[in-house]
Design a protein around this motif. Sequence first.
Motif, PDB file in Angstrom:
ATOM      1  N   GLN A   1       1.350  -1.473  -0.229  1.00 30.80           N
ATOM      2  CA  GLN A   1       0.039  -0.218  -0.500  1.00 30.80           C
ATOM      3  C   GLN A   1       0.614   1.454  -0.393  1.00 30.80           C
ATOM      4  O   GLN A   1       0.644   2.256  -0.645  1.00 30.80           O
ATOM      5  N   GLU A   2       2.155   0.836   0.796  1.00 35.03           N
ATOM      6  CA  GLU A   2       2.406   2.356   1.097  1.00 35.03           C
ATOM      7  C   GLU A   2       3.182   2.555  -0.412  1.00 35.03           C
ATOM      8  O   GLU A   2       4.021   3.971  -0.798  1.00 35.03           O
ATOM      9  N   LYS A   3       3.786   1.498  -1.187  1.00 38.76           N
ATOM     10  CA  LYS A   3       4.627   1.695  -2.850  1.00 38.76           C
ATOM     11  C   LYS A   3       3.239   2.209  -3.744  1.00 38.76           C
ATOM     12  O   LYS A   3       3.995   2.906  -4.356  1.00 38.76           O
ATOM     13  N   VAL A   4       2.450   1.549  -3.452  1.00 38.43           N
ATOM     14  CA  VAL A   4       1.458   2.141  -4.006  1.00 38.43           C
ATOM     15  C   VAL A   4       0.922   3.984  -3.843  1.00 38.43           C
ATOM     16  O   VAL A   4       0.511   4.811  -5.147  1.00 38.43           O
ATOM     17  N   GLU A   5       0.500   3.973  -2.440  1.00 38.14           N
ATOM     18  CA  GLU A   5       1.396   6.046  -2.315  1.00 38.14           C
ATOM     19  C   GLU A   5       2.436   6.820  -2.755  1.00 38.14           C
ATOM     20  O   GLU A   5       2.130   7.362  -3.306  1.00 38.14           O
ATOM     21  N   GLU A   6       3.517   5.938  -2.956  1.00 37.11           N
ATOM     22  CA  GLU A   6       4.698   6.427  -3.783  1.00 37.11           C
ATOM     23  C   GLU A   6       4.627   6.981  -5.154  1.00 37.11           C
ATOM     24  O   GLU A   6       5.262   7.807  -5.406  1.00 37.11           O
ATOM     25  N   THR A   7       4.156   5.788  -5.503  1.00 40.83           N
ATOM     26  CA  THR A   7       4.078   6.064  -6.740  1.00 40.83           C
ATOM     27  C   THR A   7       2.776   6.657  -7.472  1.00 40.83           C
ATOM     28  O   THR A   7       3.060   7.369  -8.094  1.00 40.83           O
ATOM     29  N   LYS A   8       2.025   6.544  -6.955  1.00 42.77           N
ATOM     30  CA  LYS A   8       0.833   7.996  -6.706  1.00 42.77           C
ATOM     31  C   LYS A   8       1.315   9.237  -7.153  1.00 42.77           C
ATOM     32  O   LYS A   8       1.072   9.906  -7.770  1.00 42.77           O
ATOM     33  N   LYS A   9       2.625   9.318  -5.735  1.00 45.73           N
ATOM     34  CA  LYS A   9       2.920  10.702  -6.111  1.00 45.73           C
ATOM     35  C   LYS A   9       3.904  10.838  -6.611  1.00 45.73           C
ATOM     36  O   LYS A   9       3.761  12.022  -7.278  1.00 45.73           O
ATOM     37  N   ARG A  10       4.398   9.938  -7.751  1.00 43.82           N
ATOM     38  CA  ARG A  10       5.934  10.376  -7.874  1.00 43.82           C
ATOM     39  C   ARG A  10       5.166  10.387  -9.840  1.00 43.82           C
ATOM     40  O   ARG A  10       5.463  10.956 -10.932  1.00 43.82           O
ATOM     41  N   MET A  11       3.930   9.651  -9.897  1.00 45.26           N
ATOM     42  CA  MET A  11       3.108  10.767 -11.277  1.00 45.26           C
ATOM     43  C   MET A  11       3.208  11.886 -11.106  1.00 45.26           C
ATOM     44  O   MET A  11       2.414  12.567 -12.272  1.00 45.26           O
ATOM     45  N   ASP A  12       3.028  12.510 -10.181  1.00 48.14           N
ATOM     46  CA  ASP A  12       2.939  13.828 -10.368  1.00 48.14           C
ATOM     47  C   ASP A  12       3.554  14.916 -11.546  1.00 48.14           C
ATOM     48  O   ASP A  12       3.862  15.990 -11.899  1.00 48.14           O
ATOM     49  N   SER A  13       4.903  14.433 -11.346  1.00 49.25           N
ATOM     50  CA  SER A  13       6.257  14.577 -11.693  1.00 49.25           C
ATOM     51  C   SER A  13       6.401  13.889 -13.341  1.00 49.25           C
ATOM     52  O   SER A  13       7.556  14.381 -13.824  1.00 49.25           O
ATOM     53  N   VAL A  14       5.640  12.675 -13.995  1.00 51.42           N
ATOM     54  CA  VAL A  14       6.065  12.210 -14.715  1.00 51.42           C
ATOM     55  C   VAL A  14       4.631  13.232 -16.038  1.00 51.42           C
ATOM     56  O   VAL A  14       3.680  13.329 -15.873  1.00 51.42           O
ATOM     57  N   LEU A  15       5.100  13.935 -16.312  1.00 47.77           N
ATOM     58  CA  LEU A  15       4.309  14.574 -17.576  1.00 47.77           C
ATOM     59  C   LEU A  15       4.361  13.625 -19.001  1.00 47.77           C
ATOM     60  O   LEU A  15       4.876  13.442 -19.460  1.00 47.77           O
ATOM     61  N   VAL A  16       3.456  13.987 -19.245  1.00 54.49           N
ATOM     62  CA  VAL A  16       2.681  14.106 -20.902  1.00 54.49           C
ATOM     63  C   VAL A  16       2.308  14.706 -21.582  1.00 54.49           C
ATOM     64  O   VAL A  16       1.776  15.364 -21.716  1.00 54.49           O
ATOM     65  N   ASP A  17       3.227  14.529 -22.899  1.00 59.03           N
ATOM     66  CA  ASP A  17       3.107  16.161 -23.624  1.00 59.03           C
ATOM     67  C   ASP A  17       2.173  14.997 -25.132  1.00 59.03           C
ATOM     68  O   ASP A  17       2.178  14.191 -25.438  1.00 59.03           O
ATOM     69  N   GLU A  18       1.476  16.110 -25.411  1.00 61.34           N
ATOM     70  CA  GLU A  18       0.026  15.605 -26.361  1.00 61.34           C
ATOM     71  C   GLU A  18       0.073  16.921 -27.446  1.00 61.34           C
ATOM     72  O   GLU A  18       0.103  17.809 -26.997  1.00 61.34           O
ATOM     73  N   GLN A  19       0.048  16.641 -28.737  1.00 59.55           N
ATOM     74  CA  GLN A  19      -0.609  18.153 -30.251  1.00 59.55           C
ATOM     75  C   GLN A  19      -1.577  17.689 -31.176  1.00 59.55           C
ATOM     76  O   GLN A  19      -1.598  15.760 -31.086  1.00 59.55           O
ATOM     77  N   SER A  20      -2.562  17.999 -31.379  1.00 61.22           N
ATOM     78  CA  SER A  20      -3.132  17.814 -32.623  1.00 61.22           C
ATOM     79  C   SER A  20      -2.486  17.920 -33.506  1.00 61.22           C
ATOM     80  O   SER A  20      -0.917  17.688 -33.131  1.00 61.22           O
ATOM     81  N   ASN A  21      -2.426  16.311 -34.744  1.00 56.29           N
ATOM     82  CA  ASN A  21      -2.265  16.057 -35.693  1.00 56.29           C
ATOM     83  C   ASN A  21      -1.355  17.274 -36.501  1.00 56.29           C
ATOM     84  O   ASN A  21       0.011  17.369 -36.973  1.00 56.29           O
ATOM     85  N   ASP A  22      -1.749  18.752 -36.831  1.00 54.68           N
ATOM     86  CA  ASP A  22      -1.346  19.418 -37.218  1.00 54.68           C
ATOM     87  C   ASP A  22      -0.153  20.391 -35.953  1.00 54.68           C
ATOM     88  O   ASP A  22       0.651  21.539 -36.529  1.00 54.68           O
TER      89      ASP A  22
END
Length: 108
Positions: free
Chosen positions: A16-37
């Motif tokens: 459970q602690e590992k899962v909570e740490e992972t959830k917090k770490r996901m705040d620093s993982v960035l996902v970039d997306e853009q329109s086709n053009d």
Amino acid sequence: MFGDMMGMMNKLKEAQEKVEETKKRMDSVLVDEQSNDGLLKVTITANRTIKNISVDDDLLKDKEQLEDYLVLTLNKAIEKATKINEAEVAAAAKDGMPDIPGMNDMLK
């Protein structure tokens, strides 16, 4: 038997602690997306918090087109972030689980 049960409880707490740490770490993982053009770019975290939206000036001329771009691009980014989040949290949970017969098969 009681010792085994305590060991399993400790492993579950660690998981459970590992899962909570992972959830917090996901705040620093960035996902970039853009329109086709490339006229619209968004950045969100793996926890699906919008961090940045960049709109080309050409899109500002047509409100309806901009709205369509936002919906499509944000949905693509959210889908990517959700997949990353779910995979990371599942891996953290699985790694920390005690060896309970049949339980690990359910997590696959």
